[in-house]
Design an enzyme around this catalytic site. Structure first.
Site, PDB file in Angstrom:
ATOM      1  N   LYS A 101       0.838  -1.204   0.000  1.00  0.00           N
ATOM      2  CA  LYS A 101       0.000   0.000   0.000  1.00  0.00           C
ATOM      3  C   LYS A 101       0.879   1.262   0.000  1.00  0.00           C
ATOM      4  CE  LYS A 101      -1.949  -1.043   3.956  1.00  0.00           C
ATOM      5  NZ  LYS A 101      -1.236  -2.306   4.285  1.00  0.00           N
ATOM      6  N   ARG A 119      -9.333   1.289   9.487  1.00  0.00           N
ATOM      7  CA  ARG A 119      -8.855  -0.059   9.731  1.00  0.00           C
ATOM      8  C   ARG A 119      -9.841  -0.878  10.543  1.00  0.00           C
ATOM      9  NH1 ARG A 119      -3.002   0.468   9.193  1.00  0.00           N
ATOM     10  NH2 ARG A 119      -1.941  -1.427   9.784  1.00  0.00           N
ATOM     11  N   ARG A 130      11.902  -5.749   4.399  1.00  0.00           N
ATOM     12  CA  ARG A 130      11.690  -4.292   4.316  1.00  0.00           C
ATOM     13  C   ARG A 130      12.723  -3.524   5.152  1.00  0.00           C
ATOM     14  NH1 ARG A 130       5.962  -2.001   5.330  1.00  0.00           N
ATOM     15  NH2 ARG A 130       6.046  -3.395   7.099  1.00  0.00           N
ATOM     16  N   ARG A 157      11.818  -1.973  10.794  1.00  0.00           N
ATOM     17  CA  ARG A 157      10.781  -1.565  11.747  1.00  0.00           C
ATOM     18  C   ARG A 157      10.652  -2.574  12.879  1.00  0.00           C
ATOM     19  NH1 ARG A 157       5.607   0.037   8.169  1.00  0.00           N
ATOM     20  NH2 ARG A 157       4.559  -1.173   9.787  1.00  0.00           N
ATOM     21  N   ARG A 204      -0.093  -9.048  13.443  1.00  0.00           N
ATOM     22  CA  ARG A 204      -0.670  -8.002  12.579  1.00  0.00           C
ATOM     23  C   ARG A 204      -1.573  -8.615  11.520  1.00  0.00           C
ATOM     24  NH1 ARG A 204       4.623  -5.195  10.783  1.00  0.00           N
ATOM     25  NH2 ARG A 204       3.285  -4.102   9.286  1.00  0.00           N
TER      26      ARG A 204
HETATM   27  P1  AP5 Z   1       4.927  -1.551   1.846  1.00  0.00           P
HETATM   28  O1  AP5 Z   1       4.590  -0.690   0.662  1.00  0.00           O
HETATM   29  O2  AP5 Z   1       5.675  -0.937   2.975  1.00  0.00           O
HETATM   30  O3  AP5 Z   1       3.629  -2.323   2.355  1.00  0.00           O
HETATM   31  P2  AP5 Z   1       2.372  -1.796   3.197  1.00  0.00           P
HETATM   32  O4  AP5 Z   1       1.171  -2.457   2.629  1.00  0.00           O
HETATM   33  O5  AP5 Z   1       2.372  -0.306   3.263  1.00  0.00           O
HETATM   34  O6  AP5 Z   1       2.712  -2.479   4.575  1.00  0.00           O
HETATM   35  P3  AP5 Z   1       2.747  -1.978   6.081  1.00  0.00           P
HETATM   36  O7  AP5 Z   1       3.385  -3.095   6.848  1.00  0.00           O
HETATM   37  O8  AP5 Z   1       3.377  -0.617   6.226  1.00  0.00           O
HETATM   38  O9  AP5 Z   1       1.261  -1.875   6.383  1.00  0.00           O
HETATM   39  P4  AP5 Z   1       0.607  -1.941   7.719  1.00  0.00           P
HETATM   40  O10 AP5 Z   1      -0.778  -1.606   7.296  1.00  0.00           O
HETATM   41  O11 AP5 Z   1       0.768  -3.123   8.556  1.00  0.00           O
HETATM   42  O12 AP5 Z   1       1.439  -0.871   8.576  1.00  0.00           O
HETATM   43  P5  AP5 Z   1       1.127   0.624   9.019  1.00  0.00           P
HETATM   44  O13 AP5 Z   1       2.376   1.366   8.948  1.00  0.00           O
HETATM   45  O14 AP5 Z   1      -0.098   1.143   8.372  1.00  0.00           O
HETATM   46  O15 AP5 Z   1       5.751  -2.810   1.251  1.00  0.00           O
HETATM   47  C1  AP5 Z   1       6.273  -3.798   2.122  1.00  0.00           C
HETATM   48  C2  AP5 Z   1       7.651  -4.266   1.560  1.00  0.00           C
HETATM   49  O16 AP5 Z   1       7.440  -4.931   0.311  1.00  0.00           O
HETATM   50  C3  AP5 Z   1       8.623  -3.111   1.260  1.00  0.00           C
HETATM   51  O17 AP5 Z   1       9.930  -3.530   1.572  1.00  0.00           O
HETATM   52  C4  AP5 Z   1       8.480  -2.873  -0.266  1.00  0.00           C
HETATM   53  O18 AP5 Z   1       9.692  -2.389  -0.818  1.00  0.00           O
HETATM   54  C5  AP5 Z   1       8.131  -4.276  -0.752  1.00  0.00           C
HETATM   55  N1  AP5 Z   1       7.206  -4.268  -1.890  1.00  0.00           N
HETATM   56  C6  AP5 Z   1       6.101  -3.497  -2.061  1.00  0.00           C
HETATM   57  N2  AP5 Z   1       5.473  -3.799  -3.233  1.00  0.00           N
HETATM   58  C7  AP5 Z   1       6.180  -4.805  -3.778  1.00  0.00           C
HETATM   59  C8  AP5 Z   1       6.020  -5.576  -5.004  1.00  0.00           C
HETATM   60  N3  AP5 Z   1       4.998  -5.357  -5.852  1.00  0.00           N
HETATM   61  N4  AP5 Z   1       6.942  -6.534  -5.270  1.00  0.00           N
HETATM   62  C9  AP5 Z   1       7.994  -6.772  -4.411  1.00  0.00           C
HETATM   63  N5  AP5 Z   1       8.190  -6.074  -3.255  1.00  0.00           N
HETATM   64  C10 AP5 Z   1       7.297  -5.113  -2.951  1.00  0.00           C
HETATM   65  O19 AP5 Z   1       0.713   0.388  10.569  1.00  0.00           O
HETATM   66  C11 AP5 Z   1       1.652   0.031  11.556  1.00  0.00           C
HETATM   67  C12 AP5 Z   1       0.973   0.003  12.913  1.00  0.00           C
HETATM   68  O20 AP5 Z   1       0.457   1.311  13.241  1.00  0.00           O
HETATM   69  C13 AP5 Z   1      -0.251  -0.915  13.017  1.00  0.00           C
HETATM   70  O21 AP5 Z   1       0.112  -2.255  13.304  1.00  0.00           O
HETATM   71  C14 AP5 Z   1      -1.027  -0.257  14.171  1.00  0.00           C
HETATM   72  O22 AP5 Z   1      -0.452  -0.564  15.397  1.00  0.00           O
HETATM   73  C15 AP5 Z   1      -0.802   1.217  13.909  1.00  0.00           C
HETATM   74  N6  AP5 Z   1      -1.853   1.795  13.038  1.00  0.00           N
HETATM   75  C16 AP5 Z   1      -1.680   2.338  11.799  1.00  0.00           C
HETATM   76  N7  AP5 Z   1      -2.852   2.768  11.305  1.00  0.00           N
HETATM   77  C17 AP5 Z   1      -3.784   2.498  12.256  1.00  0.00           C
HETATM   78  C18 AP5 Z   1      -5.188   2.699  12.308  1.00  0.00           C
HETATM   79  N8  AP5 Z   1      -5.878   3.258  11.291  1.00  0.00           N
HETATM   80  N9  AP5 Z   1      -5.841   2.281  13.424  1.00  0.00           N
HETATM   81  C19 AP5 Z   1      -5.183   1.719  14.467  1.00  0.00           C
HETATM   82  N10 AP5 Z   1      -3.847   1.487  14.453  1.00  0.00           N
HETATM   83  C20 AP5 Z   1      -3.150   1.888  13.361  1.00  0.00           C
END
Ligand code: AP5
Length: 215
Positions: A13, A88, A127, A161, A172
């Site tokens: 994403k 979420r 990552r 991270r 997660r």
């Molecule tokens: P990346 O693009 O970073 O993936 P992502 O979907 O953004 O994954 P996240 O782990 O950041 O999502 P998440 O929703 O768990 O975390 P968030 O930060 O929102 O890609 C991942 C890896 O793959 C990278 O290395 C990239 O280079 C590689 N890649 C990407 N596309 C690729 C492809 N096509 N081919 C090959 N490689 C590829 O949340 C973290 C924490 O914050 C949560 O656990 C929670 O505690 C809190 N939080 C955040 N938002 C909320 C909310 N709304 N409510 C409550 N808690 C929240």
């Protein structure tokens, strides 16, 4: 224009959001990035969120909603918004539906990213991100030019991270299935247009498909 990017951790994403926001001139609003920035700055929000994030649990809705509301209000009315990682939970989606009319907006589309769990786990384990500019790399799929260093910031060392540790990633994924996946039904029920994207493909290919959806 308000677009919600929905999908499990590691599905890409953030990677796609950065590229799409840049090409369309939209604001990329990532709640994960906002929380990590609050942690780095040592704000009260950052301190309160830390324990939840480290366990792979969701941060309470009340904290998230106040943060998002403030952020949305700060954006220029004419700028499109990409919501990454928000909403979420169904209560967050309901709160968003109440919040958007106050800033004269509505949800225009949901983009749902899909990939098998083993792909997600591999992507997350590889990552690395820049603590300075937030650029995201992957040691397997998208390594930086110089090992362990950010291409944009030069000398800055890339970080793994804390919540990307294996046990936390498993939690997660469970939290996603339990609390976030029901949003698919929620938005289907609201008849919000939804694009389903096979995210187990090359980054550029996915990006082209995404851009064509908004051409
Ligand atoms: P990346 O693009 O970073 O993936 P992502 O979907 O953004 O994954 P996240 O782990 O950041 O999502 P998440 O929703 O768990 O975390 P968030 O930060 O929102 O890609 C991942 C890896 O793959 C990278 O290395 C990239 O280079 C590689 N890649 C990407 N596309 C690729 C492809 N096509 N081919 C090959 N490689 C590829 O949340 C973290 C924490 O914050 C949560 O656990 C929670 O505690 C809190 N939080 C955040 N938002 C909320 C909310 N709304 N409510 C409550 N808690 C929240």
């Amino acid at each position: 224009m308000v677009v919600i990017l929905l999908g499990p951790p590691g599905v890409g994403k953030g990677t796609q959001a950065v590229l799409l926001a840049e090409s369309m001139g939209w604001a990329h609003v990532s709640t994960g990035d906002l929380l990590r920035a609050a942690r780095r700055e040592g704000t009260q929000l950052g301190q309160e969120a830390q324990a939840y994030m480290d366990r792979g649990e969701l941060v309470p809705d009340s904290l998230i909603l106040a943060m998002v509301k403030e952020h949305l209000a700060s954006l220029p009315q004419e700028q499109g918004v990409l919501l990454d990682g928000f909403p979420r939970t169904v209560p967050q989606a309901e709160a968003l539906a109440q919040m958007l009319p106050e800033v004269d907006r509505e949800v225009d589309r949901v983009v749902l990213f899909l990939a098998p769990d083993e792909v997600l786990v591999k992507r997350i384990s590889g990552r690395r991100s820049c603590p300075n500019c937030g650029a995201v790399y992957n040691v397997y799929f998208n390594p930086p030019q110089m090992e362990g260093r950010c291409d944009r910031c030069g000398d800055v060392e890339l970080a793994h991270r804390a919540d990307d540790a294996e046990g936390t990633v498993r939690r997660r994924l469970e939290v996603y299935r339990e609390l976030t996946e029901p949003l698919i039904r929620y938005y289907e029920g609201m008849e919000t247009p939804m694009s389903r994207i096979d995210a187990d493909r090359d980054v550029d290919l996915i990006q082209r498909e995404l851009r064509s959806a908004f051409a």
